[in-house]
Design a protein around this motif. Sequence first.
Motif, PDB file in Angstrom:
ATOM      1  N   TRP A 120       0.820  -1.212   0.000  1.00 19.54           N
ATOM      2  CA  TRP A 120       0.000   0.000   0.000  1.00 19.54           C
ATOM      3  C   TRP A 120       0.855   1.263   0.000  1.00 19.54           C
ATOM      4  O   TRP A 120       0.407   2.307  -0.439  1.00 19.54           O
ATOM      5  CB  TRP A 120      -0.928  -0.001   1.204  1.00 19.54           C
ATOM      6  CG  TRP A 120      -2.105  -0.908   1.082  1.00 19.54           C
ATOM      7  CD1 TRP A 120      -2.212  -2.041   0.329  1.00 19.54           C
ATOM      8  CD2 TRP A 120      -3.351  -0.756   1.740  1.00 19.54           C
ATOM      9  NE1 TRP A 120      -3.450  -2.600   0.491  1.00 19.54           N
ATOM     10  CE2 TRP A 120      -4.161  -1.836   1.356  1.00 19.54           C
ATOM     11  CE3 TRP A 120      -3.855   0.177   2.635  1.00 19.54           C
ATOM     12  CZ2 TRP A 120      -5.460  -2.004   1.818  1.00 19.54           C
ATOM     13  CZ3 TRP A 120      -5.145   0.010   3.100  1.00 19.54           C
ATOM     14  CH2 TRP A 120      -5.937  -1.065   2.689  1.00 19.54           C
ATOM     15  N   TYR A 127     -18.738  -2.686  -2.460  1.00 20.58           N
ATOM     16  CA  TYR A 127     -19.084  -4.083  -2.207  1.00 20.58           C
ATOM     17  C   TYR A 127     -20.208  -4.587  -3.100  1.00 20.58           C
ATOM     18  O   TYR A 127     -20.341  -5.785  -3.317  1.00 20.58           O
ATOM     19  CB  TYR A 127     -19.465  -4.277  -0.733  1.00 20.58           C
ATOM     20  CG  TYR A 127     -18.285  -4.153   0.195  1.00 20.58           C
ATOM     21  CD1 TYR A 127     -17.308  -5.142   0.245  1.00 20.58           C
ATOM     22  CD2 TYR A 127     -18.132  -3.045   1.008  1.00 20.58           C
ATOM     23  CE1 TYR A 127     -16.218  -5.036   1.082  1.00 20.58           C
ATOM     24  CE2 TYR A 127     -17.038  -2.931   1.864  1.00 20.58           C
ATOM     25  CZ  TYR A 127     -16.093  -3.926   1.895  1.00 20.58           C
ATOM     26  OH  TYR A 127     -15.007  -3.807   2.733  1.00 20.58           O
ATOM     27  N   THR A 180     -13.900   1.503  -1.500  1.00 22.42           N
ATOM     28  CA  THR A 180     -14.180   0.212  -2.116  1.00 22.42           C
ATOM     29  C   THR A 180     -15.686   0.046  -2.214  1.00 22.42           C
ATOM     30  O   THR A 180     -16.433   0.531  -1.368  1.00 22.42           O
ATOM     31  CB  THR A 180     -13.519  -0.966  -1.357  1.00 22.42           C
ATOM     32  OG1 THR A 180     -13.624  -2.155  -2.148  1.00 22.42           O
ATOM     33  CG2 THR A 180     -14.147  -1.209  -0.009  1.00 22.42           C
ATOM     34  N   LEU A 192      -9.568   5.931   1.210  1.00 25.72           N
ATOM     35  CA  LEU A 192      -9.771   4.585   0.678  1.00 25.72           C
ATOM     36  C   LEU A 192     -11.239   4.469   0.283  1.00 25.72           C
ATOM     37  O   LEU A 192     -12.125   4.855   1.050  1.00 25.72           O
ATOM     38  CB  LEU A 192      -9.425   3.535   1.738  1.00 25.72           C
ATOM     39  CG  LEU A 192      -9.608   2.074   1.337  1.00 25.72           C
ATOM     40  CD1 LEU A 192      -8.600   1.199   2.055  1.00 25.72           C
ATOM     41  CD2 LEU A 192     -11.013   1.550   1.556  1.00 25.72           C
ATOM     42  N   LEU A 214      -9.233  -3.795   6.126  1.00 24.47           N
ATOM     43  CA  LEU A 214      -8.962  -2.531   5.437  1.00 24.47           C
ATOM     44  C   LEU A 214      -8.705  -1.398   6.425  1.00 24.47           C
ATOM     45  O   LEU A 214      -7.801  -0.583   6.219  1.00 24.47           O
ATOM     46  CB  LEU A 214     -10.119  -2.178   4.502  1.00 24.47           C
ATOM     47  CG  LEU A 214     -10.348  -3.134   3.333  1.00 24.47           C
ATOM     48  CD1 LEU A 214     -11.567  -2.711   2.526  1.00 24.47           C
ATOM     49  CD2 LEU A 214      -9.117  -3.253   2.457  1.00 24.47           C
ATOM     50  N   ASP A 268     -13.535  -8.135   6.237  1.00 27.31           N
ATOM     51  CA  ASP A 268     -12.870  -7.346   5.204  1.00 27.31           C
ATOM     52  C   ASP A 268     -12.711  -5.898   5.646  1.00 27.31           C
ATOM     53  O   ASP A 268     -11.649  -5.306   5.486  1.00 27.31           O
ATOM     54  CB  ASP A 268     -13.641  -7.422   3.888  1.00 27.31           C
ATOM     55  CG  ASP A 268     -12.852  -6.788   2.757  1.00 27.31           C
ATOM     56  OD1 ASP A 268     -11.770  -7.326   2.411  1.00 27.31           O
ATOM     57  OD2 ASP A 268     -13.282  -5.743   2.243  1.00 27.31           O
ATOM     58  N   ASP A 277     -12.557  -3.929  -5.829  1.00 26.61           N
ATOM     59  CA  ASP A 277     -11.274  -3.226  -5.925  1.00 26.61           C
ATOM     60  C   ASP A 277     -11.147  -2.225  -4.780  1.00 26.61           C
ATOM     61  O   ASP A 277     -12.127  -1.633  -4.347  1.00 26.61           O
ATOM     62  CB  ASP A 277     -11.169  -2.471  -7.250  1.00 26.61           C
ATOM     63  CG  ASP A 277     -11.057  -3.377  -8.456  1.00 26.61           C
ATOM     64  OD1 ASP A 277     -10.870  -4.596  -8.287  1.00 26.61           O
ATOM     65  OD2 ASP A 277     -11.163  -2.857  -9.585  1.00 26.61           O
ATOM     66  N   VAL A 278      -9.929  -2.053  -4.300  1.00 25.48           N
ATOM     67  CA  VAL A 278      -9.641  -1.086  -3.242  1.00 25.48           C
ATOM     68  C   VAL A 278      -8.856   0.058  -3.872  1.00 25.48           C
ATOM     69  O   VAL A 278      -7.788  -0.160  -4.440  1.00 25.48           O
ATOM     70  CB  VAL A 278      -8.822  -1.721  -2.101  1.00 25.48           C
ATOM     71  CG1 VAL A 278      -8.397  -0.675  -1.088  1.00 25.48           C
ATOM     72  CG2 VAL A 278      -9.610  -2.840  -1.435  1.00 25.48           C
TER      73      VAL A 278
END
Length: 183
Positions: A18, A118, A116, A114, A77, A73, A142-143
């Motif tokens: 990262w 879902y 993402t 960040l 993150l 998840d 995708d992140v």
Amino acid sequence: MLDRTEPRLLIAPPETDWRTVLADSVPVLVLARSAPIDPAAALAAVEGSTRLAGTPDELKAALRYLPQALAADIDDLVRRFAALTGKATVRLRLEAVDGDACRKFHADYTDLRLVTTYAGPGTDIRETQAEDAPVTRIGAGDVALFKGKLFPGEPAVLLHRSPPIEGSGERRVVLVLDTPDAG
């Protein structure tokens, strides 16, 4: 190979470090990965908007009502984002969206963010406000790590938006993480 003279969107495998986003030439790092939870399960689990700030342990406890795969998840993150930013706390927004939230291309007034998705279509990204500029839509799962206008120095930023879904019947479930003292 990324052109180091002109900042561009970098799409990389999920195991990519990262810290790559901290390089001057990387305004957005997208970690391409499969969705960690079935989109239908995410849509069933998330209604409205949840906004929290806290340590990774506090956020994990607050989100224990979510399905295990989704909660795990998000916890991963949050912990990785906190480690990347060097902050003890993280600001979290988890929401179900059925309209055109953030419909205009923009750069955020934050240091790092960040995002993402879902369920539903992922975030749109482009380099300029020009209407004919190419748009890249990142996939669900995708992140994306975005540098914002408050990133130290004079960061190169790319523009992004929520995809237009108003009136389409589509819904999205989106997670956004920020540092609490930015933006």
